[in-house]
Design a protein around this motif. Structure first.
Motif, short mmCIF file in Angstrom:
data_model
loop_
_atom_site.label_atom_id
_atom_site.label_comp_id
_atom_site.label_asym_id
_atom_site.label_seq_id
_atom_site.Cartn_x
_atom_site.Cartn_y
_atom_site.Cartn_z
N SER A 9 0.17 -3.38 4.54
CA SER A 9 -0.82 -2.33 4.71
C SER A 9 -0.76 -1.36 3.53
O SER A 9 0.21 -1.31 2.78
N GLU A 10 -1.80 -0.56 3.40
CA GLU A 10 -1.84 0.43 2.32
C GLU A 10 -0.70 1.43 2.48
O GLU A 10 -0.07 1.83 1.50
N LYS A 11 -0.41 1.80 3.72
CA LYS A 11 0.68 2.73 3.99
C LYS A 11 2.02 2.13 3.57
O LYS A 11 2.85 2.81 2.95
N SER A 12 2.24 0.84 3.87
CA SER A 12 3.47 0.17 3.47
C SER A 12 3.61 0.12 1.96
O SER A 12 4.70 0.33 1.42
N MET A 14 2.36 2.27 -0.15
CA MET A 14 2.64 3.63 -0.60
C MET A 14 4.12 3.97 -0.38
O MET A 14 4.76 4.58 -1.24
N ILE A 15 4.66 3.57 0.77
CA ILE A 15 6.07 3.83 1.06
C ILE A 15 6.95 3.06 0.08
O ILE A 15 7.92 3.61 -0.45
N HIS A 16 6.61 1.82 -0.18
CA HIS A 16 7.37 1.00 -1.12
C HIS A 16 7.38 1.63 -2.51
O HIS A 16 8.43 1.73 -3.16
N ALA A 18 6.94 4.80 -3.24
CA ALA A 18 7.71 6.04 -3.20
C ALA A 18 9.22 5.75 -3.24
O ALA A 18 9.97 6.44 -3.94
N LEU A 19 9.67 4.73 -2.51
CA LEU A 19 11.08 4.37 -2.52
C LEU A 19 11.53 3.86 -3.88
O LEU A 19 12.60 4.22 -4.37
N LYS A 20 10.70 3.04 -4.52
CA LYS A 20 11.02 2.55 -5.86
C LYS A 20 11.15 3.71 -6.84
O LYS A 20 12.05 3.73 -7.67
N GLN A 21 10.25 4.68 -6.74
CA GLN A 21 10.28 5.83 -7.64
C GLN A 21 11.52 6.68 -7.38
O GLN A 21 12.17 7.16 -8.30
#
Length: 58
Positions: A9-12, A14-16, A18-21
Motif C-alpha cells: 500500500s501507499e502507506k506501507s 511511506m513507512i518503508h 521513512a525507516l530507510k531514511q
C-alpha cells in the motif's frame, strides 16, 4: 503456501521510506562521530567503521 503477491500500500511504502531514511541518518551520524556500526549480513554479524574492532570468525 500462498504465492499471490500483493503490491504494498501507499502507506506501507511511506513507512518503508521513512525507516530507510532513519537508518541512513543514524549510520551517517555514527560515521561522522567516528563510531562503528554493528550490522547483520549473510547470516553473520560484522562491524563497519574506522574504529570497528577486529574479530575472528569461526
Amino acid at each position: 503456501m500462498n504465492s499471490n503477491k500483493k503490491q504494498p500500500s501507499e502507506k506501507s511504502l511511506m513507512i518503508h521510506a521513512a525507516l530507510k531514511q532513519a537508518v541512513a541518518d543514524a549510520l551517517d551520524k555514527k560515521s561522522r562521530l567516528g563510531q562503528y556500526a554493528v550490522l547483520w549480513e549473510n547470516n553473520g554479524m560484522f562491524f563497519k567503521g574506522s574504529e570497528a574492532p577486529e574479530i575472528s570468525r569461526k
